[in-house]
Write a protein that holds these residues in place. Sequence first.
Motif, PDB file in Angstrom:
ATOM      1  N   LEU A   1     -24.274   3.023   1.090  1.00 34.38           N
ATOM      2  CA  LEU A   1     -25.670   3.384   0.827  1.00 34.38           C
ATOM      3  C   LEU A   1     -26.591   2.175   0.973  1.00 34.38           C
ATOM      4  CD1 LEU A   1     -26.988   6.017  -0.064  1.00 34.38           C
ATOM      5  CD2 LEU A   1     -26.692   5.308  -2.416  1.00 34.38           C
TER       6      LEU A   1
ATOM      7  N   ALA B   1     -20.886  14.076   7.098  1.00 37.51           N
ATOM      8  CA  ALA B   1     -21.120  14.491   5.716  1.00 37.51           C
ATOM      9  C   ALA B   1     -20.239  15.676   5.336  1.00 37.51           C
ATOM     10  CB  ALA B   1     -22.592  14.833   5.515  1.00 37.51           C
ATOM     11  N   GLY B   2     -19.339  16.063   6.230  1.00 37.90           N
ATOM     12  CA  GLY B   2     -18.361  17.101   5.879  1.00 37.90           C
ATOM     13  C   GLY B   2     -18.927  18.506   5.850  1.00 37.90           C
ATOM     14  N   LEU B   3     -19.833  18.809   6.771  1.00 36.62           N
ATOM     15  CA  LEU B   3     -20.388  20.165   6.790  1.00 36.62           C
ATOM     16  C   LEU B   3     -19.344  21.163   7.305  1.00 36.62           C
ATOM     17  CD1 LEU B   3     -23.358  21.420   6.407  1.00 36.62           C
ATOM     18  CD2 LEU B   3     -23.134  21.808   8.852  1.00 36.62           C
TER      19      LEU B   3
ATOM     20  N   VAL C   1     -27.770  14.122  14.793  1.00 39.37           N
ATOM     21  CA  VAL C   1     -27.823  14.923  13.573  1.00 39.37           C
ATOM     22  C   VAL C   1     -26.528  15.716  13.428  1.00 39.37           C
ATOM     23  CG1 VAL C   1     -28.976  16.859  12.441  1.00 39.37           C
ATOM     24  CG2 VAL C   1     -30.331  15.042  13.462  1.00 39.37           C
TER      25      VAL C   1
ATOM     26  N   LEU D   1     -24.025  15.232  10.315  1.00 43.82           N
ATOM     27  CA  LEU D   1     -23.656  16.330   9.418  1.00 43.82           C
ATOM     28  C   LEU D   1     -22.141  16.486   9.374  1.00 43.82           C
ATOM     29  CD1 LEU D   1     -26.491  18.744  10.432  1.00 43.82           C
ATOM     30  CD2 LEU D   1     -26.106  17.869   8.140  1.00 43.82           C
TER      31      LEU D   1
ATOM     32  N   ILE E   1     -21.507  14.549  -2.262  1.00 40.28           N
ATOM     33  CA  ILE E   1     -22.847  14.065  -2.581  1.00 40.28           C
ATOM     34  C   ILE E   1     -23.103  12.723  -1.901  1.00 40.28           C
ATOM     35  CG2 ILE E   1     -24.406  13.454  -4.455  1.00 40.28           C
ATOM     36  CD1 ILE E   1     -22.505  15.170  -6.269  1.00 40.28           C
TER      37      ILE E   1
ATOM     38  N   ALA F   1     -23.120  12.716   2.011  1.00 41.44           N
ATOM     39  CA  ALA F   1     -24.376  13.260   2.523  1.00 41.44           C
ATOM     40  C   ALA F   1     -25.503  12.266   2.297  1.00 41.44           C
ATOM     41  CB  ALA F   1     -24.689  14.586   1.846  1.00 41.44           C
ATOM     42  N   ALA F   2     -25.467  11.581   1.153  1.00 41.63           N
ATOM     43  CA  ALA F   2     -26.581  10.686   0.830  1.00 41.63           C
ATOM     44  C   ALA F   2     -26.679   9.547   1.832  1.00 41.63           C
ATOM     45  CB  ALA F   2     -26.419  10.137  -0.593  1.00 41.63           C
TER      46      ALA F   2
ATOM     47  N   TYR G   1     -35.842  10.837  12.006  1.00 40.34           N
ATOM     48  CA  TYR G   1     -37.053  11.548  11.591  1.00 40.34           C
ATOM     49  C   TYR G   1     -38.191  10.573  11.287  1.00 40.34           C
ATOM     50  CZ  TYR G   1     -33.978  15.617  11.137  1.00 40.34           C
ATOM     51  OH  TYR G   1     -33.108  16.635  11.386  1.00 40.34           O
TER      52      TYR G   1
ATOM     53  N   VAL H   1     -30.071   9.084   8.833  1.00 42.58           N
ATOM     54  CA  VAL H   1     -30.704   9.987   9.799  1.00 42.58           C
ATOM     55  C   VAL H   1     -32.202  10.078   9.530  1.00 42.58           C
ATOM     56  CG1 VAL H   1     -30.893  12.416  10.447  1.00 42.58           C
ATOM     57  CG2 VAL H   1     -28.657  11.346  10.296  1.00 42.58           C
ATOM     58  N   LYS H   2     -32.543  10.172   8.268  1.00 42.10           N
ATOM     59  CA  LYS H   2     -33.963  10.280   7.912  1.00 42.10           C
ATOM     60  C   LYS H   2     -34.726   9.067   8.431  1.00 42.10           C
ATOM     61  CE  LYS H   2     -36.962  10.421   3.824  1.00 42.10           C
ATOM     62  NZ  LYS H   2     -37.393   9.107   3.373  1.00 42.10           N
TER      63      LYS H   2
ATOM     64  N   LEU I   1     -27.239  11.055   5.679  1.00 46.39           N
ATOM     65  CA  LEU I   1     -28.507  11.706   5.989  1.00 46.39           C
ATOM     66  C   LEU I   1     -29.704  10.807   5.684  1.00 46.39           C
ATOM     67  CD1 LEU I   1     -27.753  15.362   4.951  1.00 46.39           C
ATOM     68  CD2 LEU I   1     -27.658  14.293   7.189  1.00 46.39           C
ATOM     69  N   TRP I   2     -29.501   9.870   4.783  1.00 47.49           N
ATOM     70  CA  TRP I   2     -30.593   8.917   4.557  1.00 47.49           C
ATOM     71  C   TRP I   2     -30.780   8.059   5.806  1.00 47.49           C
ATOM     72  CZ3 TRP I   2     -30.934   3.808   1.512  1.00 47.49           C
ATOM     73  CH2 TRP I   2     -32.280   3.512   1.257  1.00 47.49           C
TER      74      TRP I   2
END
Lengths: 493, 653
Positions: free
Chosen positions: A294, A384-386, A377, A381, A418, A421-422, A433, A428-429, A425-426
């Motif tokens: 993180l 993040a284990g989708l 993306v 994902l 958790i 994903a954190a 994005y 990715v953000k 996707l952070w």
Amino acid sequence: MENHLLSLLIWLPIVAGILILGAGDQRRAALARKLALGFSSAVFLLSVPLYTRFDTTTAAMQFGERARWIDAFNIHYALGVDGISMPLILLTTLLTVVVVIAGWTATPKRVAQYMAAFLIMEGLMIGVFASLDAVLFYLFWEAMLIPMFLIIGIWGGPNRIYATIKFFLYTLLGSLLMLVALLYLYHASGGSFSILDYHRLPLALAPQVLIFLAFFAAFAVKVPMFPVHTWLPDAHVEAPTGGSVILAAVMLKMGGYGFLRFSLPVTPDASHQLAWLMITLSLIAVVYIALVALAQRDMKKLIAYSSISHMGFVTLGLFIFNPRGVEGAMVQMISHGFISGALFLCVGVLYDRLHSRMIADYGGLAAPMPVFAAFMVLFALANAGLPGTSGFVGEFLVILGAFQVNAWFAVAAALTLIFGAAYTLWMVKRVIYGAVISERVAALPDVNGREMLFLGVLAALVLWVGVWPNPLLEVMHATIDNLLEHTAASKLP
Amino acid sequence: MTGIYTAIPLSCLAAALITGLFGKIIGRRAAHSVAIAGVAVAFALSVVVYADVRAGNLFNGAIYTWAVSGGVPLRIGFMIDGLSAAMMVVVTFVSLMVHIYTIGYMADDPGYQRFFCYIALFTFAMLMLVMANNFLQLFFGWEAVGLVSYLLIGFWYERDSAIFANLKAFLVNRVGDFGFLLGIAAVLYLFGSLDYGAVFAGADRVAQQSVAGPFGEWQWMTIICLLLFVGAMGKSAQIPLHVWLPDSMEGPTPISALIHAATMVTAGIFMVARMSPLFELSETALSVVLVTGATTAILMALVGLVQNDIKRVVAYSTLSQLGYMTVALGASAYQIAIFHLGTHAFFKALLFLAAGSVIIAMHHEQDMRKMGGLRTIMPVTYITAAVGSLALAGIPPFAGFFSKDAIIESARHSQVWGAGYAYTAVLLGVFVTAFYSFRLLFITFHGKNRSDPHIRRHLRESPWVVTGPLLALAVPSIIAGFLLFEPVLSGELLGGAIHIDPQHDAVAKLAAGYDGKQGFALILAALVHGVSTAPFWLAVAGIICAWYGYRKKPELPGKIAAACGPLYRIVQNKYGFDDLYQAVFARGSLRLGNLLSRRIDAGLIDDAVVNNSARVVRRCAGVMRKAQTGFTHHYAFAMIIGLFCLITLFVWL
């Protein structure tokens, strides 16, 4: 030919690599590339029959080859694959093709040498997975370090010397202890280097524990497990894209493979005895490393830490000794090969354009590079284990398996839902994005056809394993059931 | 029929793939045609399936084997019964309306095709979720709808607020999924299967088992239900995992209607209803469900009172209504929960789309204080919004009246711990609900037009693709209540899909109150009962208060707010959940990560151990190197000294 398929898979890329070395200086870079692509594709196609002709009903070694090699020490040239090694070989042959395509234009200097290094390494890695003789295994295991050492040392980033030496010393230290263990087993077995003989060798608890620890030193570094993981982020950051891909996708799997091939069957009692240690270290990897991930500002470092965290699921799955755990660990290894490989390739695509790996240098890529954004993306994902992606399958099975052993293991492991994903996707953000951060980013061209090809292939694989993992699991059942049965039986005399 | 079942989700998936992969090539018109066609097919077939189920044809079977693990096959398959068929009709109908509406709402958006791809994909995922016959597929659908929600909240990805909201939504949902996944793991561990059929059949056996844990002995059934409910709390936004839903309003309005009001957020409600054979065996779990729902219902309704953003009012209303449904679940009135889920899907989708219609007319202005007087300019929007508000407030004979009244009654009849609290909460909630919904209506559509003159000049009613779906949704918002009341009460609506312990059967008590009346007599009795009990008068009081405060004496609300001071600020700050989570979880874990990275990874392992060992070697070598001078006489001298020492040693010994 049929009887020597494994030999062919090992030696063809090595010979091809030497050929390419001979073919080329910089003036014939185009030729070197084409040769590399041709040979790596050929090797991949040749490896497909390993899967299609694989007998899923037996745990015995298949495609076996055996010849006397050094009689004085009873060393054989013995090869064979089972449900554990076969998928890993296919992973190797596939990703080598991907890496060759990915390295098409990314390496401005010494193209022939770069391509040759990857092909030679491919042969050596297949050798590791296919060897059934301890000396042969050890030779491939150590030899494999050399091309990787060169790849990072020659084509790496500014701090490459520190990274290569760290990488080399870390792995060598572990490997030497493994050599000691193998020599002990040679004497204990009355002069055999056959790995399968070791599986049947009765051993008292004390030597088992020592052997286990020696193997642990070698394999834990490779996985890598906490706390011997710090070589990996450095190696990844300095390695060129192709090096990172092979390192993450295949080399780390050597550790998991080693535990399956040696630790569990050779020292089952010690494995049970020390399972608490392995499980603790695995859960630390899942939770602690995720928190460290993180905090990373460098994309490659973040993915490297993410790799360590995901590999924690592999070691956790192996040391809970049930089919769900072990099969989950295997699927996790394959899936991590696709996903981490793909993520490193994504970073490579960006690095080729902007020459930075720093998250802060990017932002708003979705506008100038929509196709790339979609790929990144998707892979994020999956990381993040989708469900529906391969990243889910292994983690899911391991969590289910862990719950059977101790619900609290499952609770700790499930935290990855958790944290994973954190951190992913952070990133990715911040990268994909948001508003476009600079004019340079705004001007970035989207992925070209070549990049679309390798990202597309990996995306298809990630989705296939996620939607229908059965074909992958089917080839493992017999081997893993047999292995677990074997591991459950005590070897104490 | 298996072919039809499979075709329903796949037609949506196909539409999503075509619009997603080839959207740019085939163009906007073709993209929306494909998506609408796919969902229309799914809706038509769902109606066929629903009729078939009502005729008594149920289905429970596998489509393909996903994996075999530890000898247990994990399959993808469908369970078609009253519950799933009802959900399929609701989902595909609302989805179809939203698809059509989107043509108008997103007309000028550059991401037009991408949007259709996402909503078609969402419909696919939601259908897979409700049609599942096993926990694995349930989890697949569960996470997949979460994914699409993530993508759609962040649809306008240049906006910082949107990409903050979508990450937050994903992570908060992941907290719920953390519990949900562990619940699934517990199910497999105890039942040896993930198929609903096998699990429900073994429920009584597992109910006998318990395990030692913190705070003494725990029933396994309670653990399983609580873990599953954590998942439901995430997806259906129950306190304390509700914080993502208000922020999800950053997404385009059609999405707020479809995903964040009508369908996805009700997945948790659906799941608990589906798991009724398990929840019925744990009174502890039922109590937790009841109390959580009641708390959410009242607290979130209060926040809805103080919002000025038109979408946020509706969003908090959704939170509160989800709380109502959860109360019904806790009171073992599963079919009432699904009843309210259905009516709410219609009238809340209607309200969101009406709000969206206003937002388009106002050029994407969402602050109600800058609206007003739109009644005459947008009559269709106004009338449909009024219908939605009346249904939401629970005024007979609108749809919401029947379902909400039934929830309040079942809370009254419930015997589990916390039922008294829940009854009080939902009763008071009725007043607040009526108040905020008519506050919205009065501020937006009545009074003086307070908008920017520039915007005011262009104000007009929305095109037919927008008003058409509004009218289409207004119809069930009016009639769904009295059409479905009887089948719900008799249990016919869901057939045998749910299981209720006779001791908990609040609905049976409710039905007993109407002693066997049928048809029109029953509806009449329900209406008479409605207007003669407290909820109706509380709703009327709420409307009157809203009228008084926002039409008659507009200066009054400000004064009350000022008088309530701290209390008002607590509600305004949404009870501080957001700030707390931001400080503790978001910043806290980042700070911890930084600390671990610097101190342990870089400091302890890398520097103190790894690099330091290299430094120690170098330092030792540096000292020892000094002995290697290269002069022969130094070495000769050292040899003599050495020899001397050795001889001394030998002589001594």
